[in-house]
Design an enzyme around this catalytic site. Sequence first.
Site, PDB file in Angstrom:
ATOM      1  N   GLY A  22       0.840  -1.207   0.000  1.00  0.00           N
ATOM      2  CA  GLY A  22       0.000   0.000   0.000  1.00  0.00           C
ATOM      3  C   GLY A  22       0.871   1.251   0.000  1.00  0.00           C
ATOM      4  O   GLY A  22       0.690   2.168  -0.813  1.00  0.00           O
ATOM      5  N   HIS A  23       1.852   1.287   0.903  1.00  0.00           N
ATOM      6  CA  HIS A  23       2.784   2.422   0.937  1.00  0.00           C
ATOM      7  C   HIS A  23       3.514   2.547  -0.406  1.00  0.00           C
ATOM      8  O   HIS A  23       3.689   3.644  -0.940  1.00  0.00           O
ATOM      9  CB  HIS A  23       3.850   2.216   2.018  1.00  0.00           C
ATOM     10  CG  HIS A  23       3.338   2.233   3.425  1.00  0.00           C
ATOM     11  ND1 HIS A  23       3.321   1.104   4.215  1.00  0.00           N
ATOM     12  CD2 HIS A  23       2.848   3.239   4.204  1.00  0.00           C
ATOM     13  CE1 HIS A  23       2.854   1.418   5.420  1.00  0.00           C
ATOM     14  NE2 HIS A  23       2.545   2.703   5.441  1.00  0.00           N
ATOM     15  N   GLN A  67       0.622  11.933  17.403  1.00  0.00           N
ATOM     16  CA  GLN A  67      -0.681  11.526  16.852  1.00  0.00           C
ATOM     17  C   GLN A  67      -1.230  10.269  17.516  1.00  0.00           C
ATOM     18  O   GLN A  67      -2.289   9.779  17.127  1.00  0.00           O
ATOM     19  CB  GLN A  67      -0.606  11.359  15.336  1.00  0.00           C
ATOM     20  CG  GLN A  67       0.157  10.141  14.858  1.00  0.00           C
ATOM     21  CD  GLN A  67       0.332  10.149  13.344  1.00  0.00           C
ATOM     22  OE1 GLN A  67       1.046  10.987  12.807  1.00  0.00           O
ATOM     23  NE2 GLN A  67      -0.326   9.246  12.652  1.00  0.00           N
ATOM     24  N   ASP A  88      -6.965   5.885   4.700  1.00  0.00           N
ATOM     25  CA  ASP A  88      -7.192   6.860   5.773  1.00  0.00           C
ATOM     26  C   ASP A  88      -7.888   8.071   5.150  1.00  0.00           C
ATOM     27  O   ASP A  88      -7.335   9.162   5.087  1.00  0.00           O
ATOM     28  CB  ASP A  88      -5.859   7.248   6.406  1.00  0.00           C
ATOM     29  CG  ASP A  88      -5.137   6.042   6.952  1.00  0.00           C
ATOM     30  OD1 ASP A  88      -5.550   5.524   7.995  1.00  0.00           O
ATOM     31  OD2 ASP A  88      -4.169   5.578   6.306  1.00  0.00           O
ATOM     32  N   ARG A 113      -0.421  -2.367  10.907  1.00  0.00           N
ATOM     33  CA  ARG A 113      -0.938  -3.021  12.120  1.00  0.00           C
ATOM     34  C   ARG A 113      -1.341  -4.472  11.867  1.00  0.00           C
ATOM     35  O   ARG A 113      -1.439  -5.250  12.814  1.00  0.00           O
ATOM     36  CB  ARG A 113      -2.137  -2.248  12.677  1.00  0.00           C
ATOM     37  CG  ARG A 113      -1.741  -0.948  13.344  1.00  0.00           C
ATOM     38  CD  ARG A 113      -2.917  -0.344  14.074  1.00  0.00           C
ATOM     39  NE  ARG A 113      -2.499   0.689  14.994  1.00  0.00           N
ATOM     40  CZ  ARG A 113      -2.361   1.977  14.680  1.00  0.00           C
ATOM     41  NH1 ARG A 113      -2.624   2.382  13.463  1.00  0.00           N
ATOM     42  NH2 ARG A 113      -1.973   2.855  15.592  1.00  0.00           N
TER      43      ARG A 113
END
Length: 274
Positions: free
Chosen positions: A34-35, A59, A148, A185
Amino acid sequence: MKVINQLKSLKEELSFQNNQSIGYVPTMGALHQGHLSLVKLAKKKSQFVVASIFVNPTQFNNKNDLKKYPRSLENDLDLLNSESVDLVFCPSYNELYANEKIVKVDLMGLDKTLEGSNRKGHFEGVIRVLNIFFSLIKPDFAFFGEKDYQQYLIVEQFAKTFFPKLKIISCPTLRESNGLAMSSRNRHLNNREKELASEIYKTLLYCRNNYNKIEINKLEEICFQKLSKFSKPEYFEIRNSKNLSKELSSSSSLRAFVATKLSDIRLIDNIAMN
Ligand code: AMP
């Protein structure tokens, strides 16, 4: 690929980049495909690509979450190198925040809902660190994942006021073959948990397939119920995708947002409805 830890070296290195367009990909490391999809798009759109790896303490609203956030710097650098990133910036907390100029940002309420109400101070921390990174790196483009989505909207709103020349670019969510959105995660999940976690995307798809057949409040309720196998479902909400409000007229574009805990791991995802 240059790997830089200090602000002084970063400034020096960037001063050589006269007139090349800079694409910037902020990350907290523990990188996955994804990154890398963000990096690939950055490579296409810009001449010089900067990535940052920094697990940003401001954060995190939960100290334990910060402590156990996965870290794999060496592997991350190999991955970024294989994508021919030009520069990776991995600063220390102390140096990065030493001369911080705090700005007051009106986020038009985007930060008050969904993740904002479930993770107090989270978006404030995101904006604080991005304000520092954007000021140092001065990118032309910055790349953010739809995974996100709320963060993407907030960053876009922030940049409009404080970095008007910067273009914020959103990138589609990359998923595992079972539909689970890739996330750093996920490394904390075992195979059985990963299979269960795939229910999140299945529920989002159910929602998309039914949003014009079932009344919205009822549909949210059904979808929330479908998450009852998880240890702690937090929300399942259908929102206006421009401003995250509950204005859901037939002409507005809609998005469903979900957050749930599985064991101790908090997972979020979202999908466009139309
Ligand atoms: P993080 O390291 O979690 O702060 O994420 C860095 C960037 O990668 C953010 O813009 C995320 O939205 C994006 N990202 C994370 N997971 C995915 C994914 N599965 N697909 C696309 N982008 C992602």
